[in-house]
Motif scaffolding. Structure first.
Motif, PDB file in Angstrom:
ATOM      1  N   LYS A  13       7.999 -80.074  64.081  1.00 31.28           N
ATOM      2  CA  LYS A  13       8.171 -81.226  63.048  1.00 31.28           C
ATOM      3  C   LYS A  13       9.358 -81.729  62.645  1.00 31.28           C
ATOM      4  O   LYS A  13       9.587 -82.820  62.684  1.00 31.28           O
ATOM      5  N   ALA A  16      10.832 -83.417  65.699  1.00 29.99           N
ATOM      6  CA  ALA A  16      10.482 -84.414  66.038  1.00 29.99           C
ATOM      7  C   ALA A  16      11.054 -85.632  65.012  1.00 29.99           C
ATOM      8  O   ALA A  16      11.270 -86.715  65.256  1.00 29.99           O
ATOM      9  N   ASN A  20      12.853 -88.954  66.090  1.00 32.91           N
ATOM     10  CA  ASN A  20      12.768 -90.264  65.439  1.00 32.91           C
ATOM     11  C   ASN A  20      13.823 -90.941  64.898  1.00 32.91           C
ATOM     12  O   ASN A  20      14.048 -92.308  65.152  1.00 32.91           O
ATOM     13  N   TYR A  56       2.831 -81.083  71.881  1.00 28.71           N
ATOM     14  CA  TYR A  56       2.935 -81.084  70.349  1.00 28.71           C
ATOM     15  C   TYR A  56       3.765 -82.311  69.704  1.00 28.71           C
ATOM     16  O   TYR A  56       3.394 -83.107  69.182  1.00 28.71           O
ATOM     17  N   SER A  59       2.199 -85.543  70.561  1.00 35.18           N
ATOM     18  CA  SER A  59       1.184 -85.851  69.224  1.00 35.18           C
ATOM     19  C   SER A  59       1.738 -86.165  67.989  1.00 35.18           C
ATOM     20  O   SER A  59       1.247 -86.832  67.107  1.00 35.18           O
ATOM     21  N   LEU A  60       2.938 -85.977  67.770  1.00 41.27           N
ATOM     22  CA  LEU A  60       3.805 -86.295  66.573  1.00 41.27           C
ATOM     23  C   LEU A  60       4.445 -87.728  66.855  1.00 41.27           C
ATOM     24  O   LEU A  60       5.392 -88.149  65.936  1.00 41.27           O
TER      25      LEU A  60
END
Length: 100
Positions: A13, A16, A20, A56, A59-60
């Motif tokens: 996370k 990610a 981003n 994964y 998916s984020l």
């Protein structure tokens, strides 16, 4: 095993969030295994680990076009030892930046 563990999900996370923040960055996920098992089995397992990690991140919200995967199987151990402690370190997916 190749599923993303809860403690690794937290790290992914964070990864990610950085991806981003920097949308031009591309990464490669390397799948690794311990020395047990045949070369063929370990290459396939390493690929499943890398794909699980990639899925994964996707998916984020990370574009799959920014993520490549490769399996090294048992060829690049983090720890050269031959016991459970070393094997645990060698069973992993490792992420590297390929483009900024």
């Amino acid at each position: 095993k190749y599923d993303v563990r809860p403690e690794d999900a937290l790290i992914l996370k964070e990864n990610a969030a950085l991806l981003n923040k920097y949308p031009s960055v591309k990464i490669q996920i390397e799948g690794h295994c311990d020395e047990r098992g045949t070369n063929e089995y370990n290459l396939a397992l390493g690929e499943r680990r890398a794909n699980s990690t990639k899925n994964y991140l996707v998916s984020l919200g990370i574009s799959p076009d920014r993520i490549s995967i490769i399996s090294y199987g048992e060829e690049k151990p983090l720890d050269p030892g031959h016991g459970e402690e070393a094997w645990a370190k060698n069973r992993r997916a490792h992420t590297i930046i390929t483009a900024k």
